[in-house]
Design an enzyme around this catalytic site. Structure first.
Site, mmCIF file in Angstrom:
data_model
loop_
_atom_site.group_PDB
_atom_site.id
_atom_site.type_symbol
_atom_site.label_atom_id
_atom_site.label_comp_id
_atom_site.label_asym_id
_atom_site.label_seq_id
_atom_site.Cartn_x
_atom_site.Cartn_y
_atom_site.Cartn_z
ATOM 1 N N GLN B 255 20.163 -51.199 -13.113
ATOM 2 C CA GLN B 255 19.163 -51.595 -14.098
ATOM 3 C C GLN B 255 19.559 -52.905 -14.769
ATOM 4 O O GLN B 255 18.731 -53.792 -14.977
ATOM 5 C CB GLN B 255 18.995 -50.499 -15.146
ATOM 6 C CG GLN B 255 17.904 -50.780 -16.156
ATOM 7 C CD GLN B 255 16.561 -50.926 -15.473
ATOM 8 O OE1 GLN B 255 16.219 -50.176 -14.561
ATOM 9 N NE2 GLN B 255 15.804 -51.927 -15.869
ATOM 10 N N HIS B 258 18.538 -56.381 -13.417
ATOM 11 C CA HIS B 258 17.137 -56.817 -13.380
ATOM 12 C C HIS B 258 16.915 -58.110 -14.151
ATOM 13 O O HIS B 258 16.248 -59.025 -13.674
ATOM 14 C CB HIS B 258 16.213 -55.734 -13.949
ATOM 15 C CG HIS B 258 15.592 -54.883 -12.894
ATOM 16 N ND1 HIS B 258 14.754 -55.387 -11.937
ATOM 17 C CD2 HIS B 258 15.703 -53.560 -12.629
ATOM 18 C CE1 HIS B 258 14.370 -54.416 -11.133
ATOM 19 N NE2 HIS B 258 14.933 -53.293 -11.525
ATOM 20 N N GLU B 322 11.884 -45.858 -20.113
ATOM 21 C CA GLU B 322 11.063 -46.079 -18.914
ATOM 22 C C GLU B 322 11.595 -45.201 -17.764
ATOM 23 O O GLU B 322 10.855 -44.462 -17.150
ATOM 24 C CB GLU B 322 11.142 -47.559 -18.530
ATOM 25 C CG GLU B 322 10.310 -47.927 -17.319
ATOM 26 C CD GLU B 322 10.626 -49.333 -16.818
ATOM 27 O OE1 GLU B 322 11.643 -49.922 -17.239
ATOM 28 O OE2 GLU B 322 9.860 -49.830 -15.965
ATOM 29 N N HIS B 323 12.902 -45.307 -17.495
ATOM 30 C CA HIS B 323 13.548 -44.475 -16.473
ATOM 31 C C HIS B 323 14.591 -43.594 -17.142
ATOM 32 O O HIS B 323 15.304 -44.057 -18.030
ATOM 33 C CB HIS B 323 14.309 -45.336 -15.453
ATOM 34 C CG HIS B 323 13.483 -46.390 -14.797
ATOM 35 N ND1 HIS B 323 13.436 -47.695 -15.252
ATOM 36 C CD2 HIS B 323 12.674 -46.343 -13.701
ATOM 37 C CE1 HIS B 323 12.631 -48.407 -14.465
ATOM 38 N NE2 HIS B 323 12.159 -47.614 -13.519
ATOM 39 N N ASP B 356 12.509 -46.702 -7.389
ATOM 40 C CA ASP B 356 12.106 -48.111 -7.360
ATOM 41 C C ASP B 356 11.481 -48.473 -6.025
ATOM 42 O O ASP B 356 10.635 -49.371 -5.944
ATOM 43 C CB ASP B 356 13.326 -49.020 -7.579
ATOM 44 C CG ASP B 356 13.803 -48.998 -9.018
ATOM 45 O OD1 ASP B 356 13.018 -48.586 -9.896
ATOM 46 O OD2 ASP B 356 14.964 -49.392 -9.279
ATOM 47 N N HIS B 415 -32.778 -37.735 -31.851
ATOM 48 C CA HIS B 415 -31.962 -36.957 -30.921
ATOM 49 C C HIS B 415 -32.514 -35.539 -30.784
ATOM 50 O O HIS B 415 -32.522 -34.954 -29.712
ATOM 51 C CB HIS B 415 -30.501 -36.884 -31.406
ATOM 52 C CG HIS B 415 -29.706 -38.112 -31.124
ATOM 53 N ND1 HIS B 415 -29.987 -39.333 -31.697
ATOM 54 C CD2 HIS B 415 -28.620 -38.326 -30.320
ATOM 55 C CE1 HIS B 415 -29.102 -40.232 -31.270
ATOM 56 N NE2 HIS B 415 -28.270 -39.647 -30.427
#
Lengths: 428, 428
Positions: B255, B258, B322-323, B356, B415
């Site tokens: 990670q 990245h 996120e992960h 991934d 209505h």
């Protein structure tokens, strides 16, 4: 209603354009309200409520006593109607509950989704001319069904400092956890940032005017999720020669009475029907209390006379109406060809009113052409579908080379290492 | 990695804060790009490409010849890996296809949802240090499965005017309908507004830097839908004393490589494991090509030592990663307690790298705490679930009084009229 005969296909997009809303100043005005609530919290909320709602409140939160008073004020017949609507809405939304299914994507590799409720949600219910307790049902019932722990609701108080009893009653029966007397952009700010009285939420739902919509869009950039961008309400009706002009006219008027910016459009293959509906609209308009609002919105409304149902369906899909009524022979097969719409009402005995209150479908729907990309509120909106995966050593041995090949080709060597380190050594 | 021992629960939110991204200037810069593309269309795109990507293009659209060249350049081993990943991703996403179920909410009242593909979608694939062909697979495979008619893709060209062959190859096998050599905010503008070369789309997907993210947020206010707000990528690992420190370190580094703004966090109940992972990270870091990037991102990273798994799960749910990798005994039962995360990887042989690329789950996931309200991209993102309802006269007779009662209580007489006019007269 202006009748437009046989427009060329090239002119459709132009003819169907919605009035553009100006956002420039709105951002500044709303931005300063958001800023003030973020900084001064409750005290900003009290000030704005005094300024905009003309009432000086002691407490922002509705008390248990106020709930009891509301309960006494709502007449039994309305309570019963709400109970029926509740059952209808719950039945349809319950059928949407997501069921986890574990998928073996290859031997030893299992993937699945699990729907987990969004813990904290906030509902906004506008004030104004009509007490929208039906929207409370439409938002709080699915929130409750999904299992959201905290469901708060903001709505502006009247200048007597009270909330409409039917709105409070609806909040009570749907299990809303707290109701706050806050309206406008300041309510959105309160739910996004939290204040001394108002807990912050993760997602905000509900309709509102341009201030509210702008506030929702601005807070969604950093803090919270929102349901969808909202705009003026819309109805399109498809009618052929077999439709009942009086029914169609009543549907168009039911939409037109919402607000002066509402849009209603009739698509028809029958010149006779076009004329009959125009006459019926004129006749029925005289008898409704909100005649002035409906008249104004009819000014912007159109009847398109088209040569056949292919043209009708094509133009409807180009318009992407929030609501679509199909009052024509073969209504079911025409409905199959609809690709852009929020909610579709099939046949002469399915008026939009039914979906607004009690058929079971949600009435929070995409307007302004957003039906091309968005759907209305449904159970998906109250959960996150978290993905899970579980891989055995054998599964990784099989899939590992694929992963390593791709990682290296993306120049992400450490991604590849996370595989190779596991495959080289025989831990466990 | 900084080790924080037994933090008090009151301090969690503060300790887990992500770095705040400044948006002020960004809006101005991006706003002017959006404006230029809206006004000058292709010619603005050519100019920005010359300015930012340092290449003067003749055509924005990738030609059939360029696709063939790319096909020749991608080595067979990588093609095979992509084919495997394709099957994995397709299998999992196909299982998510929505099946219509008609629900009778009360006698004569039938409601259902139908998933209809969003006709036109646009995918953005960043350029930069790594050619992200895996993201092409993650977005184009579900778009294709959903039945989206037009799937266009924008990605910035290199300064030789070419697109990475693996990206083009991935676009080819997934049925992307057109690829354009456009990057940054100008690509988002092109897909939102359309130009002479680029058709406008209804929804834009894909990651990107802050310019791209800002552009997506700005166009989403008026023109198109977007997948979700994106931020720097994140990984949290839960590890107890039974975890393999070397595996955990490899995941953290995968990670960290990245980008310098990536976040990695280790939550553990074991002081021994905390130390072992720190040592292993140091050792493995020396051997990866993107050491500099990973080192920078490790600067912002943390190890939290906590007293038990209850505290670990509590803090993970507060962070909403996120992960999330769970490398601990009882990994499955711990996974059941996760309520805020994008994607969860269960057990020691389920590294993030697998998701991934090839386990089958989608790697486009909510970052920056958005996992509290959003899920990752799934099949729901490529369709609208249109609601339909069909009511018989008998059904309306039964449900009509409920609708009328509620409509009148909301002061919407028209209505109610839409019901009464149908019930009074016995047409057809």
């Amino acid at each position: 209603m202006l009748l437009i005969r046989y427009p060329e296909i090239q002119s459709w997009a132009g003819l169907l354009k919605r009035p553009v809303m100006q956002a420039g100043d709105m951002d500044m005005v709303v931005g300063s309200i958001l800023q003030a609530v973020q900084t001064s919290r409750d005290s900003a909320l009290f000030e704005y409520t005094e300024k905009f709602d003309k009432v000086r409140l002691k407490d922002l939160r509705v008390s248990a006593k106020e709930f009891r008073e509301a309960d006494n004020k709502v007449e039994p017949g309305l309570k019963e109607a709400m109970a029926t609507a509740y059952r209808q809405i719950e039945t349809f939304h319950r059928s949407q509950l997501f069921k986890t299914e574990k998928i073996v994507t290859s031997p030893g590799v299992t993937c699945w989704q699990k729907a987990v409720p969004i813990q904290k949600v906030g509902l906004y219910i506008p004030g104004g001319t009509a007490p929208l307790f039906s929207t409370v049902l439409m938002l709080a019932i699915p929130a409750r069904l999904a299992g959201c722990e905290e469901i708060i609701l903001c709505t502006p108080p009247g200048n007597d400092g009270k909330i409409n009893p039917a709105v409070l009653y609806a909040a009570g029966i749907t299990g809303v956890t707290a109701v706050f007397k806050i309206g406008g952009a300041q309510a959105i700010a309160a739910m996004a940032y939290g204040t001394e009285s108002v807990p912050p939420v993760y997602k905000i739902f509900g309709p509102g005017n341009q201030y509210v919509t702008t506030a929702k869009q601005l807070v969604s950039r950093h803090n919270v999720a929102i349901d969808m961008p909202a705009g003026p309400s819309e109805l399109a009706v498809v009618a052929d020669d077999t439709a009942h002009a009086a029914f169609v006219a009543s549907d168009l008027l039911s939409q037109a009475e919402h607000g002066t910016d509402s849009q209603v459009i009739l698509f028809t293959t029958s010149e006779r029907m076009a004329g009959a509906v125009q006459r019926e609209v004129g006749r029925q308009l005289e008898r409704i209390p909100r005649k002035k609002i409906a008249s104004a919105s009819l000014e912007n409304s159109r009847i398109f006379l088209l040569k056949d149902m292919d043209a009708v369906i094509g133009m409807v899909n180009e318009y992407a109406p929030e609501h679509l009524i199909i009052a024509a022979g073969e209504a079911e097969s025409l409905a199959e060809r609809i690709i852009n719409a929020g909610s579709v009402f099939i046949g002469s005995y399915t008026p939009e009113s039914a979906g607004d209150y009690a058929s079971g479908t949600n009435h929070t729907l995409p307007t302004n052409g957003y039906a091309k990309a968005y759907n209305g509120v449904n159970m998906d909106d109250f959960v996150k579908k978290i993905t899970f995966q579980q891989i055995t050593r054998e599964g990784l041995e099989k899939l590992g080379p694929t992963i390593m090949k791709m990682a290296v080709a993306e120049e992400l060597q450490a991604h590849s290492n996370a595989i190779s380190i596991r495959l080289k050594k025989k831990y466990d």
